[in-house]
Motif scaffolding. Structure first.
Motif, PDB file in Angstrom:
ATOM      1  N   LEU A  52       0.624   5.347   4.467  1.00  0.00           N
ATOM      2  CA  LEU A  52      -0.383   4.518   5.118  1.00  0.00           C
ATOM      3  C   LEU A  52      -0.810   5.214   6.400  1.00  0.00           C
ATOM      4  CD1 LEU A  52      -1.917   1.770   5.548  1.00  0.00           C
ATOM      5  CD2 LEU A  52       0.111   1.016   6.813  1.00  0.00           C
ATOM      6  N   ASP A  53      -2.113   5.435   6.563  1.00  0.00           N
ATOM      7  CA  ASP A  53      -2.627   6.019   7.789  1.00  0.00           C
ATOM      8  C   ASP A  53      -2.986   4.914   8.772  1.00  0.00           C
ATOM      9  OD1 ASP A  53      -2.382   8.682   7.076  1.00  0.00           O
ATOM     10  OD2 ASP A  53      -4.371   8.766   6.146  1.00  0.00           O
TER      11      ASP A  53
ATOM     12  N   THR B 281       4.912   7.286   5.938  1.00  0.00           N
ATOM     13  CA  THR B 281       5.235   7.612   4.554  1.00  0.00           C
ATOM     14  C   THR B 281       6.306   6.665   4.026  1.00  0.00           C
ATOM     15  OG1 THR B 281       6.995   9.150   5.154  1.00  0.00           O
ATOM     16  CG2 THR B 281       4.743  10.043   5.003  1.00  0.00           C
ATOM     17  N   LYS B 282       6.479   6.680   2.712  1.00  0.00           N
ATOM     18  CA  LYS B 282       7.520   5.854   2.105  1.00  0.00           C
ATOM     19  C   LYS B 282       8.891   6.235   2.654  1.00  0.00           C
ATOM     20  CE  LYS B 282       7.044   5.023  -2.262  1.00  0.00           C
ATOM     21  NZ  LYS B 282       7.066   5.118  -3.758  1.00  0.00           N
TER      22      LYS B 282
ATOM     23  N   GLN C 160       0.841  -1.211   0.000  1.00  0.00           N
ATOM     24  CA  GLN C 160       0.000   0.000   0.000  1.00  0.00           C
ATOM     25  C   GLN C 160       0.873   1.258   0.000  1.00  0.00           C
ATOM     26  OE1 GLN C 160      -3.178   0.225   2.882  1.00  0.00           O
ATOM     27  NE2 GLN C 160      -3.251   2.456   2.791  1.00  0.00           N
ATOM     28  N   ILE C 161       1.910   1.263   0.797  1.00  0.00           N
ATOM     29  CA  ILE C 161       2.787   2.432   0.851  1.00  0.00           C
ATOM     30  C   ILE C 161       3.493   2.636  -0.482  1.00  0.00           C
ATOM     31  CG2 ILE C 161       4.870   3.383   1.933  1.00  0.00           C
ATOM     32  CD1 ILE C 161       3.930   2.083   4.557  1.00  0.00           C
TER      33      ILE C 161
ATOM     34  N   ARG D 102       0.697   8.793  10.428  1.00  0.00           N
ATOM     35  CA  ARG D 102       0.888   8.427   9.027  1.00  0.00           C
ATOM     36  C   ARG D 102       2.294   7.860   8.837  1.00  0.00           C
ATOM     37  NH1 ARG D 102      -1.024  12.204   4.108  1.00  0.00           N
ATOM     38  NH2 ARG D 102      -2.964  11.227   4.830  1.00  0.00           N
TER      39      ARG D 102
ATOM     40  N   VAL E  50       2.336   1.876  -3.430  1.00  0.00           N
ATOM     41  CA  VAL E  50       1.383   2.349  -4.436  1.00  0.00           C
ATOM     42  C   VAL E  50       0.893   3.759  -4.132  1.00  0.00           C
ATOM     43  CG1 VAL E  50      -0.894   1.952  -5.443  1.00  0.00           C
ATOM     44  CG2 VAL E  50       0.640   0.022  -5.046  1.00  0.00           C
ATOM     45  N   VAL E  51       0.470   3.991  -2.878  1.00  0.00           N
ATOM     46  CA  VAL E  51      -0.169   5.255  -2.508  1.00  0.00           C
ATOM     47  C   VAL E  51       0.856   6.290  -2.032  1.00  0.00           C
ATOM     48  CG1 VAL E  51      -1.931   6.324  -1.028  1.00  0.00           C
ATOM     49  CG2 VAL E  51      -2.251   3.993  -1.882  1.00  0.00           C
ATOM     50  N   GLY E  52       1.945   5.806  -1.464  1.00  0.00           N
ATOM     51  CA  GLY E  52       2.963   6.711  -0.936  1.00  0.00           C
ATOM     52  C   GLY E  52       2.911   6.888   0.563  1.00  0.00           C
TER      53      GLY E  52
END
Length: 289
Positions: free
Chosen positions: A171-172, A185-186, A164-165, A183, A167-169
């Motif tokens: 994760l919350d 982040t990558k 998920q990270i 959050r 793809v989206v950059g």
């Protein structure tokens, strides 16, 4: 340095003055801590763990008998945690090392003798990384610290967090009510994965004595990490508390006794080292997550 909320209390026969103090870090953020001053210049600094604070009971339980011994203590919140300024960031291992650096430098400049820094869990990591980078501490106590930082993320972030990270950059991470707690982040994930605890631990100088205390039933950081630290850190003592979990529920008095015994037996020879910067009288470090 800002000082507020001055009060006093007794521990045994000791009179203790308590002051809430704010110390700026390198980014200009104020790190809020509590100085419990027995009148002694000898100071022990405490570091909390992941999304925790200076008020966690595992720290205060250890601090109380040290106050009774006549030592002063300072417990503080890392930036983005507790009462300190800044935004909470996942990972953030090296920034917390620099927070610790700001605290140590502040107290040494105030004429304090840094006898120890106590760190629990991620705070233990901060202390070990600090000892490895700055090499100006003579005692570290690492309580429940993690060696393998690539482990332990799925419990907090879920099984498919990395995909998920990617793809989206980001994760919350949410609580049970669906509110966002923080959050990932990558960049913050990569910072954690790039932090090499094995390399850092092996680089701690031999004149720095390290105590690792770990619970045999720790489900957050497995006890195998403690055994690995014991193989890697040059001057190391390992204590496993049978039956204890990550925060030593029902075993905090046993933990405190081990830490105090280590300090009694190993801090008499902490002294100014002519090879170090003249700024330092001596530094000792105890840690927590």
């Amino acid at each position: 340095m800002a000082v507020s909320h001055v009060s006093s209390f007794q521990v045994g026969s000791r009179n203790v003055t308590s002051k809430k103090i704010a110390i700026p870090n390198a980014a200009g953020e104020l790190l809020v801590g509590v100085l419990n001053d027995t009148g002694s210049d000898e100071l022990i600094v405490f570091c909390h763990g992941f999304r925790s604070s200076k008020e966690i009971s595992i720290l205060t339980t250890i601090a109380t008998p040290l106050l009774a011994m006549g030592l002063s203590t300072f417990r503080f919140d890392f930036s983005g945690n507790g009462e300190s300024e800044g935004e909470f960031q996942y990972g953030n291992y090296w920034k917390e090392v620099e927070d610790l650096r700001s605290v140590v430098l502040h107290w040494v400049r105030q004429g304090r003798l840094m006898r120890a820094i106590v760190g629990h869990s991620k705070g233990g990591n901060a202390a070990l990384l600090y000892a490895s980078k700055y090499q100006d501490v003579c005692r570290v106590v690492n309580i429940s610290g993690r060696l393998a930082l690539e482990r332990g993320m799925e419990k907090r972030l879920g099984e498919n967090f990395s995909q998920q990270i990617e793809v989206v950059g980001f994760l919350d991470v949410k609580d049970k009510s669906g509110n966002v707690e923080y959050r990932v982040t990558k960049e913050s994930l990569q910072e954690r994965l790039n932090t090499n605890m094995k390399q850092a631990a092996s680089a701690i100088p031999k004149d720095c004595r390290v105590l690792t205390v770990h619970g045999s039933e720790d489900a957050v950081v497995t006890v195998e990490d403690a055994y690995e630290f014991n193989k890697i850190i040059p001057n190391h003592t390992l204590q496993i508390v049978d039956g204890a979990d990550h925060v030593f529920t029902n075993y905090q008095k046993e933990l405190a006794a081990l830490v105090i015994e280590f300090l009694k037996n190993n801090c008499e020879n902490c002294s100014k080292d002519g090879k170090k910067e003249s700024l330092y009288h001596f530094l000792c470090t105890i840690l927590v997550e």
